[in-house]
Design an enzyme around this catalytic site. Structure first.
Site, mmCIF file in Angstrom:
data_model
loop_
_atom_site.group_PDB
_atom_site.id
_atom_site.type_symbol
_atom_site.label_atom_id
_atom_site.label_comp_id
_atom_site.label_asym_id
_atom_site.label_seq_id
_atom_site.Cartn_x
_atom_site.Cartn_y
_atom_site.Cartn_z
ATOM 1 N N ASN A 205 0.844 -1.195 0.000
ATOM 2 C CA ASN A 205 0.000 0.000 0.000
ATOM 3 C C ASN A 205 0.878 1.244 0.000
ATOM 4 O O ASN A 205 2.104 1.152 0.059
ATOM 5 C CB ASN A 205 -0.973 -0.019 1.181
ATOM 6 C CG ASN A 205 -0.248 0.010 2.506
ATOM 7 O OD1 ASN A 205 0.386 1.001 2.857
ATOM 8 N ND2 ASN A 205 -0.314 -1.094 3.243
ATOM 9 N N LYS A 336 -13.924 0.902 15.379
ATOM 10 C CA LYS A 336 -12.624 0.241 15.590
ATOM 11 C C LYS A 336 -12.150 0.371 17.034
ATOM 12 O O LYS A 336 -11.575 -0.556 17.604
ATOM 13 C CB LYS A 336 -11.577 0.888 14.672
ATOM 14 C CG LYS A 336 -11.230 0.020 13.512
ATOM 15 C CD LYS A 336 -10.477 0.753 12.457
ATOM 16 C CE LYS A 336 -11.220 0.504 11.159
ATOM 17 N NZ LYS A 336 -10.631 1.149 10.032
HETATM 18 O O1 C5P Z 1 -9.025 -2.342 10.618
HETATM 19 P P1 C5P Z 1 -8.052 -1.361 10.084
HETATM 20 O O2 C5P Z 1 -6.992 -1.972 9.221
HETATM 21 O O3 C5P Z 1 -8.643 -0.168 9.414
HETATM 22 O O4 C5P Z 1 -7.352 -0.789 11.399
HETATM 23 C C1 C5P Z 1 -6.274 0.068 11.335
HETATM 24 C C2 C5P Z 1 -5.463 0.002 12.616
HETATM 25 O O5 C5P Z 1 -5.257 -1.364 12.991
HETATM 26 C C3 C5P Z 1 -4.097 0.583 12.426
HETATM 27 O O6 C5P Z 1 -3.658 1.106 13.671
HETATM 28 C C4 C5P Z 1 -3.271 -0.604 12.010
HETATM 29 O O7 C5P Z 1 -1.896 -0.424 12.320
HETATM 30 C C5 C5P Z 1 -3.914 -1.731 12.807
HETATM 31 N N1 C5P Z 1 -3.886 -3.011 12.118
HETATM 32 C C6 C5P Z 1 -3.236 -4.064 12.695
HETATM 33 N N2 C5P Z 1 -3.193 -5.286 12.070
HETATM 34 C C7 C5P Z 1 -3.816 -5.474 10.882
HETATM 35 C C8 C5P Z 1 -4.514 -4.416 10.291
HETATM 36 C C9 C5P Z 1 -4.521 -3.199 10.923
HETATM 37 O O8 C5P Z 1 -2.683 -3.894 13.776
HETATM 38 N N3 C5P Z 1 -3.750 -6.661 10.304
#
Ligand code: C5P
Length: 402
Positions: A205, A336
């Site tokens: 990304n 979240k």
């Molecule tokens: O659910 P989402 O990806 O939008 O959440 C974002 C947050 O969760 C960010 O702080 C990201 O670093 C963390 N995250 C994580 N592990 C993942 C995906 C996101 O810790 N596999």
């Protein structure tokens, strides 16, 4: 503590003698390093007499390299203080030029760096100087801002070296910052993760790592012992206690779990891939069929995992997550916050051109159990400071809860 005092060629060089005295009064040892132009304003003998140490003024002087002094000194000093700092040294430090003892020491040391700029008002406002100051700030360098007043060049304006007692107080604050983060372990993740398909392709990304790096630098500036876990980025990480490089979400998960145990704060600024290819093949996949199907599987949600562990244990670090969204930004961040049992979610609308991925500015909304707090568009360095102000306030209740 041992402080390297770099003196560069400004009229304020005479005030550096008072700075050296002030630091000694606080119980520190000072080793003075003078650039060749500084020696034209003040004699090295003055500093030698005050510091009772040999003054380093010439990299090529016999004896100066007997123990590769800039490397030896680099690992023993607790602080590198440059006062006064000219536009020239600021430009060199910001751009990694190491052509004399002081600039070489800067690149070799991992000690905190404090700079007291002093120059003519127009020079201080010049875009090149501003850019260099911003670069240094983004890499964790701290500053003692110059004062306004009558300058030696006859101008009245901003650029006069800060007063010696102010510089000494700033050095003390760096060495012994009094805030709640002082001496506490802060774990920060930054950048993207890359999920490999084959030896040449990956799913990734657009995260640059800037926001996480700014947070790590700001936490270190506040006296925290910072571990930075960084995914693949082209930017250089700030100098913090420890930098752990990872590539895949699974590696980041393992590194975070290994490091989070004794952390007071975990800030997950990384844009972790939510899905990874089910299989990574060892040989390059060659083109053939008109369409191919990629099968992706969920990666571990690191933040949610930490939140669940903290809930089960009844104690654990303050947890900060990020939410990069393109719609319903605040509502999704609030969801979240609860689902991942975090204390703070930093929500940003990545559909904006001036915020989020790959840019130096960000416009975020802080979502916590106390409510929703939108911040204006600011540099990521400023946003990092606002986030850490909030973290500092969260630390106390977290301790009570523990
Ligand atoms: O659910 P989402 O990806 O939008 O959440 C974002 C947050 O969760 C960010 O702080 C990201 O670093 C963390 N995250 C994580 N592990 C993942 C995906 C996101 O810790 N596999």
């Amino acid at each position: 503590m041992l402080i390297a005092l770099g003196v560069t060629g400004g009229i304020g060089a005479y005030k550096a003698v008072e700075v050296a005295r002030g630091l000694q009064k606080q119980g520190h040892e000072v080793v003075a390093i003078m650039t060749s132009s500084a020696s034209r304003f003040v004699g090295p003998v003055t500093f030698e007499a005050i510091t009772r140490r040999r003054v380093i003024s010439d990299q090529w002087e016999p004896g100066a390299n007997a123990d590769i002094e800039h490397i030896a000194l680099a690992s023993t000093i607790d602080l590198l203080l440059v006062a006064p700092a000219t536009a020239n040294i600021i430009g060199k430090l910001a751009n990694g030029i190491a052509d004399d003892f002081l600039s070489t020491l800067y690149t070799a040391t991992r000690a905190p760096v404090l700079i007291a700029p002093a120059m003519n008002t127009n020079m201080f406002a010049h875009h090149a100087v501003r850019r260099n100051l911003d670069t240094l700030a983004a890499n964790g360098v701290r500053f003692v801002e110059p004062g306004e007043g009558y300058l030696a060049c006859g101008w009245i304006g901003r650029g006069r070296l800060a007063e010696p007692d102010e510089i000494v107080a700033a050095a003390e604050a760096v060495l012994r910052p009094p805030g709640p983060l002082r001496g506490r372990k802060v774990l920060v993740t930054a950048g993207p993760t890359y999920e490999d398909l084959d030896p040449v392709r990956y799913v990734g990304n657009r995260s640059s790592g800037r926001m996480g790096f700014a947070l790590a630098a700001e936490a270190a500036r506040r006296g925290a012992v910072v571990t930075l876990i960084a995914g693949p980025t082209s930017l250089d990480p700030p100098s913090v206690h420890q930098v752990v490089r990872v590539r895949r979400a699974a590696e980041m998960h393992a590194a975070v779990l290994e490091q989070a145990g004794d952390a007071a704060v975990v800030i997950m600024a990384a844009a972790v891939a939510d899905y990874a290819p089910e299989q990574r093949v060892n040989q390059k996949v060659h083109k053939g069929a008109d369409t191919i199907t990629l099968v992706l599987t969920r990666t571990p949600d690191i933040l949610a995992d930490l939140g669940a562990r903290r809930l089960a244990a009844g104690t654990g670090p303050v947890l900060v997550g990020f939410a990069a969204e393109t719609e319903d930004v605040v509502a999704r961040a609030a969801e979240k916050l609860h689902r991942k049992h975090a204390d703070l979610i930093v929500a940003n609308d990545v559909s904006r051109g001036d915020a989020g991925f790959e840019v130096a500015t960000n416009a975020v909304t802080l979502v916590s159990r106390d409510g929703v707090d939108p911040l204006p568009l600011e540099t990521k360095v400023r946003v990092a400071a606002e986030i850490l102000d909030r973290v500092e306030r969260l630390l106390a209740p977290a301790e009570v809860r523990a």
